[in-house]
Write an enzyme that holds these catalytic residues in place. Sequence first.
Site, PDB file in Angstrom:
ATOM      1  N   GLY A 111      46.364  10.778 -11.783  1.00 37.88           N
ATOM      2  CA  GLY A 111      47.255   9.757 -11.282  1.00 37.88           C
ATOM      3  C   GLY A 111      46.523   8.680 -10.506  1.00 37.88           C
ATOM      4  O   GLY A 111      45.291   8.563 -10.580  1.00 37.88           O
ATOM      5  N   ARG A 168      45.648   8.339  -7.388  1.00 38.41           N
ATOM      6  CA  ARG A 168      44.562   8.772  -6.512  1.00 38.41           C
ATOM      7  C   ARG A 168      43.324   9.137  -7.326  1.00 38.41           C
ATOM      8  O   ARG A 168      42.211   8.782  -6.955  1.00 38.41           O
ATOM      9  CB  ARG A 168      44.986   9.961  -5.644  1.00 38.41           C
ATOM     10  CG  ARG A 168      43.921  10.317  -4.585  1.00 38.41           C
ATOM     11  CD  ARG A 168      44.344  11.503  -3.715  1.00 38.41           C
ATOM     12  NE  ARG A 168      43.471  11.649  -2.553  1.00 38.41           N
ATOM     13  CZ  ARG A 168      42.341  12.332  -2.532  1.00 38.41           C
ATOM     14  NH1 ARG A 168      41.897  12.940  -3.639  1.00 38.41           N
ATOM     15  NH2 ARG A 168      41.623  12.426  -1.434  1.00 38.41           N
ATOM     16  N   CYS A 169      43.523   9.847  -8.436  1.00 35.82           N
ATOM     17  CA  CYS A 169      42.390  10.230  -9.282  1.00 35.82           C
ATOM     18  C   CYS A 169      41.632   9.007  -9.791  1.00 35.82           C
ATOM     19  O   CYS A 169      40.412   9.053  -9.950  1.00 35.82           O
ATOM     20  CB  CYS A 169      42.871  11.037 -10.485  1.00 35.82           C
ATOM     21  SG  CYS A 169      43.485  12.688 -10.098  1.00 35.82           S
ATOM     22  N   MET A 170      42.355   7.914 -10.048  1.00 34.89           N
ATOM     23  CA  MET A 170      41.745   6.742 -10.671  1.00 34.89           C
ATOM     24  C   MET A 170      41.105   5.797  -9.655  1.00 34.89           C
ATOM     25  O   MET A 170      40.717   4.689 -10.025  1.00 34.89           O
ATOM     26  CB  MET A 170      42.788   5.973 -11.480  1.00 34.89           C
ATOM     27  CG  MET A 170      43.302   6.720 -12.688  1.00 34.89           C
ATOM     28  SD  MET A 170      44.335   5.685 -13.758  1.00 34.89           S
ATOM     29  CE  MET A 170      45.694   5.267 -12.650  1.00 34.89           C
TER      30      MET A 170
END
Length: 410
Positions: free
Chosen positions: A395, A397-399
Amino acid sequence: MTTAAARTGVTSEVGRLRTVLLHRPGAELRRLTPRNNDQLLFDGVPWVARAQEEHDAFAAALTDRGVEVLHLDRLLAEVMGVPTARSEVIAAAVDDPRLGATLRHATTAHLSDLAPEDLATALITGVAHDELRGGRGLAYRLMGRGEFVVPPLPNLMFTRDSSVWVGSQVAVTSLAMPARDRESALTAALYAHHPRFAGVDQLYGPQLEHLEGGDVLLLSPGVLAVGVGERTTAGGAERLARRVFARGLARTVLVVPIAQERATMHLDTICTMVDVDAMVMYPAVAGSLQAWTVTAGGELPDDADTTELSVEGPQPFLTAAATAMGIDRLRVIDTGLDPVTAEREQWDDGNNTLALAPRLAVAYERNTVTNAALEAAGIEVVAISGSELGSGRGGPRCMSCPVLREPLPG
């Protein structure tokens, strides 16, 4: 002249975001097929043009709110003109037992002849058998035409995992999955050789125990939570704790065991901070998540990796976190989800939000029930599309890898 130290540093999850490192997905996603997508950690074959549109909208949403967006591929191309950086990343690209000595030498020669921008592209997109100039040797002859001499890096868009800032220093991480381990070599070269990061100390390294940025949450200044599960090992959490204590970057590390499953690959797939004292959390684990509290156990030696540790617990995660943060309680946004909806929205990264400031977070628009609960709790949601971006299980945050956040007041 503004120094690198003045333009970098992160001490919390929710301080106003000023600079972030992103990677716009490119031709590396076009390398995914139904035959290799599992191996490359994707749940399907994404529509690349739509994924790029979604990522562009994500970057624009950040820029519109005053966030400086750095693009990993552009920075990498700039450092590929540095001979030492070139040597490091090429060596990592050919450090593959599949190749054998002859093909390794041929691949090194091919990559070494590329211009800086072309080299950066090749390292990210990969080099297929029929794209290699001067390919020779037994391993080359036995490869199929569509096989990769240098595999692509489609997960590079999840910039959170290969590096994480803790205070003024950056931890270049050690990625657990073979499909991703070369990402850290690119990130390490970027931080070591790009003038934007001149003089910045590296807190961790790819050669150490497995540790991934998605498992590291900066709950408050001086307090880290580190998930231990599918990607981060207990040894990685232990070494990070020793180093942050020895360098004065934290006083408490909460080590949080999580299920070793793809749906919960990182701690930030379960919970993320949305305010100084609040997080959104997957309801199925809110009451059962445990934490071990780790602090420095005595005098801090010159050698960070021999720092004595004091370990207490386990305690319920929410209790241990509140105690470490010095607050009465850590609020959990009550999503009010039924079990089926909760599981669906957790799978779709409903808990993987990116805070832009206290009570302001980016989230995927498809997680409508979770987003409504956040809004009801006073959290402004910047909703973005992620139907194609989410095929790699990540999502907002991951990106994103925050490079600079404002310190929290007080």
